[in-house]
Each structure stands twice: as C-alpha cells, then as structure tokens.
Design a protein around this motif. Structure first.
Motif, mmCIF file in Angstrom:
data_model
loop_
_atom_site.group_PDB
_atom_site.id
_atom_site.type_symbol
_atom_site.label_atom_id
_atom_site.label_comp_id
_atom_site.label_asym_id
_atom_site.label_seq_id
_atom_site.Cartn_x
_atom_site.Cartn_y
_atom_site.Cartn_z
ATOM 1 N N PRO A 59 0.822 -1.210 0.000
ATOM 2 C CA PRO A 59 0.000 0.000 0.000
ATOM 3 C C PRO A 59 0.859 1.263 0.000
ATOM 4 C CG PRO A 59 -0.142 -1.144 2.122
ATOM 5 C CD PRO A 59 0.707 -1.969 1.225
ATOM 6 N N ASP A 60 0.306 2.308 -0.591
ATOM 7 C CA ASP A 60 0.984 3.607 -0.643
ATOM 8 C C ASP A 60 0.658 4.355 0.644
ATOM 9 O OD1 ASP A 60 2.015 6.097 -1.147
ATOM 10 O OD2 ASP A 60 1.026 6.352 -3.080
ATOM 11 N N LEU A 61 1.570 4.306 1.591
ATOM 12 C CA LEU A 61 1.351 4.890 2.908
ATOM 13 C C LEU A 61 1.096 6.397 2.826
ATOM 14 C CD1 LEU A 61 1.234 4.586 5.962
ATOM 15 C CD2 LEU A 61 3.725 4.814 6.009
ATOM 16 N N VAL A 62 1.831 7.086 1.975
ATOM 17 C CA VAL A 62 1.661 8.533 1.846
ATOM 18 C C VAL A 62 0.258 8.857 1.338
ATOM 19 C CG1 VAL A 62 2.473 10.607 0.664
ATOM 20 C CG2 VAL A 62 4.129 8.946 1.534
ATOM 21 N N ALA A 63 -0.212 8.134 0.349
ATOM 22 C CA ALA A 63 -1.555 8.371 -0.171
ATOM 23 C C ALA A 63 -2.609 8.081 0.895
ATOM 24 C CB ALA A 63 -1.804 7.518 -1.415
ATOM 25 N N GLU A 64 -2.392 7.016 1.674
ATOM 26 C CA GLU A 64 -3.333 6.686 2.747
ATOM 27 C C GLU A 64 -3.368 7.784 3.810
ATOM 28 O OE1 GLU A 64 -2.742 2.824 4.469
ATOM 29 O OE2 GLU A 64 -2.506 1.887 2.495
ATOM 30 N N LEU A 65 -2.190 8.260 4.182
ATOM 31 C CA LEU A 65 -2.124 9.332 5.180
ATOM 32 C C LEU A 65 -2.774 10.619 4.664
ATOM 33 C CD1 LEU A 65 1.487 8.780 6.553
ATOM 34 C CD2 LEU A 65 -0.667 8.362 7.745
ATOM 35 N N ALA A 66 -2.534 10.915 3.398
ATOM 36 C CA ALA A 66 -3.140 12.111 2.806
ATOM 37 C C ALA A 66 -4.654 12.003 2.817
ATOM 38 C CB ALA A 66 -2.622 12.313 1.384
ATOM 39 N N GLU A 67 -5.160 10.846 2.496
ATOM 40 C CA GLU A 67 -6.605 10.630 2.492
ATOM 41 C C GLU A 67 -7.181 10.798 3.898
ATOM 42 O OE1 GLU A 67 -10.237 10.286 0.968
ATOM 43 O OE2 GLU A 67 -8.394 10.339 -0.212
ATOM 44 N N GLN A 68 -6.495 10.245 4.879
ATOM 45 C CA GLN A 68 -6.949 10.402 6.261
ATOM 46 C C GLN A 68 -6.881 11.867 6.696
ATOM 47 O OE1 GLN A 68 -4.716 7.786 8.807
ATOM 48 N NE2 GLN A 68 -5.488 5.938 7.812
ATOM 49 N N ALA A 69 -5.830 12.547 6.298
ATOM 50 C CA ALA A 69 -5.662 13.952 6.678
ATOM 51 C C ALA A 69 -6.779 14.818 6.108
ATOM 52 C CB ALA A 69 -4.302 14.460 6.211
#
Length: 76
Positions: A2-12
C-alpha cells in the motif's frame, strides 16, 4: 504494497481545517529542524547580547506609553 503517503493524505483530508493546518506546520518543521535549531540558537545569542547591553546601560530605552502613542500616531 500500500501507498502509505496516499493513505495518510486521504486520512488527513478528513480532519477539520485547523487540524490539517497544524499537521502541515508539523510536517514542514520536520523538514527544517536543523535550520530552525540554528535560527533559534542565533536568536538566543542575540537576546543575550541585547540584555547584556541593556544591563550595561548601552541601549537607549523608551517608555512603553511613548512607544504605543507613537505607534497609534503612525498607524491609527
């Protein structure tokens, strides 16, 4: 993987605006920790220099009332 940065951005994106802003500030600080530490150290040294000059009587001082009056005169 998984793309951790994309996941974090989505959560943010789900955070309220003030919390997103705080997160951005924290991330930016993390990129510039070394220069910020250097700037803070330089300011601490400058503060010590100015306080010492004041204590030696080398600095012309002004009453706060006069300073505020002048500020009001300049920018009403």
């Amino acid at each position: 993987m998984p793309d951790l940065v994309a996941e974090l951005a989505e959560q943010a994106r789900t955070l309220p605006a003030d919390e997103r802003s705080r997160l951005v500030e924290l991330l930016l600080e993390s990129l510039h920790e070394s220069p910020l530490a250097e700037v803070e150290a330089a300011w601490a040294k400058e503060i010590e220099r100015r306080v010492a000059a004041h204590e030696r009587g080398e600095v012309e001082t002004f009453a706060a009332e006069d300073v505020f009056a002048e500020a009001r005169r300049i920018a009403p």
